[in-house]
Write an enzyme that holds these catalytic residues in place. Structure first.
Site, mmCIF file in Angstrom:
data_model
loop_
_atom_site.group_PDB
_atom_site.id
_atom_site.type_symbol
_atom_site.label_atom_id
_atom_site.label_comp_id
_atom_site.label_asym_id
_atom_site.label_seq_id
_atom_site.Cartn_x
_atom_site.Cartn_y
_atom_site.Cartn_z
ATOM 1 C CD GLU A 32 -3.020 -0.191 -0.230
ATOM 2 O OE1 GLU A 32 -3.259 1.026 -0.312
ATOM 3 O OE2 GLU A 32 -3.372 -1.013 -1.098
ATOM 4 C CG HIS A 34 5.752 0.178 -3.183
ATOM 5 N ND1 HIS A 34 5.764 -1.049 -2.569
ATOM 6 C CD2 HIS A 34 7.043 0.601 -3.190
ATOM 7 C CE1 HIS A 34 7.001 -1.369 -2.224
ATOM 8 N NE2 HIS A 34 7.801 -0.383 -2.579
ATOM 9 C CD GLN A 150 15.550 5.388 -1.756
ATOM 10 O OE1 GLN A 150 16.308 4.429 -1.732
ATOM 11 N NE2 GLN A 150 14.266 5.250 -1.993
HETATM 12 P P1 AMP Z 1 11.313 0.420 -2.568
HETATM 13 O O1 AMP Z 1 10.544 -0.468 -3.492
HETATM 14 O O2 AMP Z 1 11.414 -0.091 -1.178
HETATM 15 O O3 AMP Z 1 12.616 0.873 -3.161
HETATM 16 O O4 AMP Z 1 10.431 1.744 -2.428
HETATM 17 C C1 AMP Z 1 10.022 2.484 -3.558
HETATM 18 C C2 AMP Z 1 9.434 3.795 -3.108
HETATM 19 O O5 AMP Z 1 8.335 3.561 -2.238
HETATM 20 C C3 AMP Z 1 10.451 4.640 -2.320
HETATM 21 O O6 AMP Z 1 10.292 6.005 -2.677
HETATM 22 C C4 AMP Z 1 10.033 4.374 -0.901
HETATM 23 O O7 AMP Z 1 10.407 5.405 -0.013
HETATM 24 C C5 AMP Z 1 8.531 4.270 -1.041
HETATM 25 N N1 AMP Z 1 7.965 3.550 0.101
HETATM 26 C C6 AMP Z 1 8.379 2.361 0.600
HETATM 27 N N2 AMP Z 1 7.660 2.037 1.688
HETATM 28 C C7 AMP Z 1 6.762 3.033 1.887
HETATM 29 C C8 AMP Z 1 5.738 3.291 2.857
HETATM 30 N N3 AMP Z 1 5.486 2.440 3.854
HETATM 31 N N4 AMP Z 1 5.035 4.435 2.750
HETATM 32 C C9 AMP Z 1 5.282 5.317 1.735
HETATM 33 N N5 AMP Z 1 6.222 5.128 0.791
HETATM 34 C C10 AMP Z 1 6.953 4.007 0.861
#
Ligand code: AMP
Length: 275
Positions: A32, A34, A150
């Protein structure tokens, strides 16, 4: 929703030149958090591109690259249902062809905390997002506050290299018990999953204490008792939201950040101040 796996297919789609284009880069195994980024992008742009790419360059030796969760079929369904127009899901050799050697280093914002514990991590992140931004050429980039350092690295990248796009930071989406959603949460066994929300509770306690003027070291000692076993603290700190330099006292536009290990799984979380 269209799927592009090659740079050529992505470029062909991009020639359609939507008037406003939002971009959501991810490593897949979507949850959710993402999808919230994708929904935000959907609400603000004529078209939305999401990418799913488990970026080998941001994993260190001995990290979880090989076992990182992958579910492209599930991701496709979720993104299509969210109204994403194009999914870019390349293989590693499409992004890093034989002989690839150019990297992007954003400097000190990526050197402390996660950068210190995972040498080369943010070079890997900045390099892949730099390349994706160049290929997708979005007007707006959407990133999660969940990965606060990040997001600071990517804001710096966009500013320093003058990408013609804005960066929107989307608030962290959490489970009902407070645990920040993460693709890595599925690694947690029952005991670890039960203890994991204490990372968020520890941050809230830490913020409460430093808000009342408690000296940082004392606040850290008191708050860290909130972390439940088997959680092992990597860091608990207060940093400037832009530079990620450590702060000695709380002030506005700061993050309190924490990382802890639960078994073999490292979890990150943060709170923004003021919020
Ligand atoms: P990742 O697939 O973990 O590299 O994350 C892709 C994007 O989704 C990055 O910008 C993350 O910061 C964001 N993201 C990951 N987890 C969450 C979350 N729980 N709430 C909001 N954004 C998230």
């Amino acid at each position: 929703m269209q799927l592009a796996t090659s740079i050529e297919e992505l470029r062909a789609w991009r020639r359609g030149a939507p008037p406003t284009l939002g971009f959501v880069p991810t490593m897949g195994a979507l949850h959710e958090g993402h999808l919230d980024l994708a929904r935000f992008a959907r609400s603000q742009n004529a078209a939305v591109v999401a990418s799913v790419f488990v970026n080998p360059l941001q994993f260190g030796e001995g990290e979880d690259l090989a076992r990182y969760p992958r579910d492209l079929a599930g991701d496709r369904e979720k993104l299509a249902a969210t109204g994403v127009d194009l999914l870019f899901a390349p293989e590693a050799q499409e992004i890093y062809p034989h002989g690839f050697s150019t990297t992007i280093d954003v400097g000190s914002v990526g050197e402390g905390y996660e950068g210190a514990l995972r040498p080369g991590h943010f070079r890997g992140v900045a390099t892949v997002v730099g390349k994706l931004l160049h290929l997708v050429a979005p007007h707006r980039l959407y990133v999660g506050q969940k990965d606060a350092q990040q997001s600071a690295v990517l804001r710096k990248l966009v500013r320093d290299l003058a990408y013609d796009c804005t960066v929107t930071i989307v608030p962290t989406v959490r489970e009902t018990d407070g645990l920040a959603m993460s693709s890595r949460n599925i690694y947690l066994d029952e005991r670890e999953r039960h203890a994991a929300p204490s990372l968020h509770r520890m941050l809230r306690r830490f913020l409460e204490l430093v808000k009342t003027g408690e000296p940082l070291e004392i606040a850290r000692t008191k708050a860290s008792t909130v972390l439940e076993a088997p959680g092992a603290l990597d860091y608990l700190a207060c940093v400037d939201a832009e530079s990620f330099e450590p702060l000695q006292a709380l002030r506005s536009n700061a993050f309190v950040i924490a990382a802890a290990r639960f078994g073999r799984t490292r979890l990150l979380d943060n709170l923004w101040f003021p919020q």
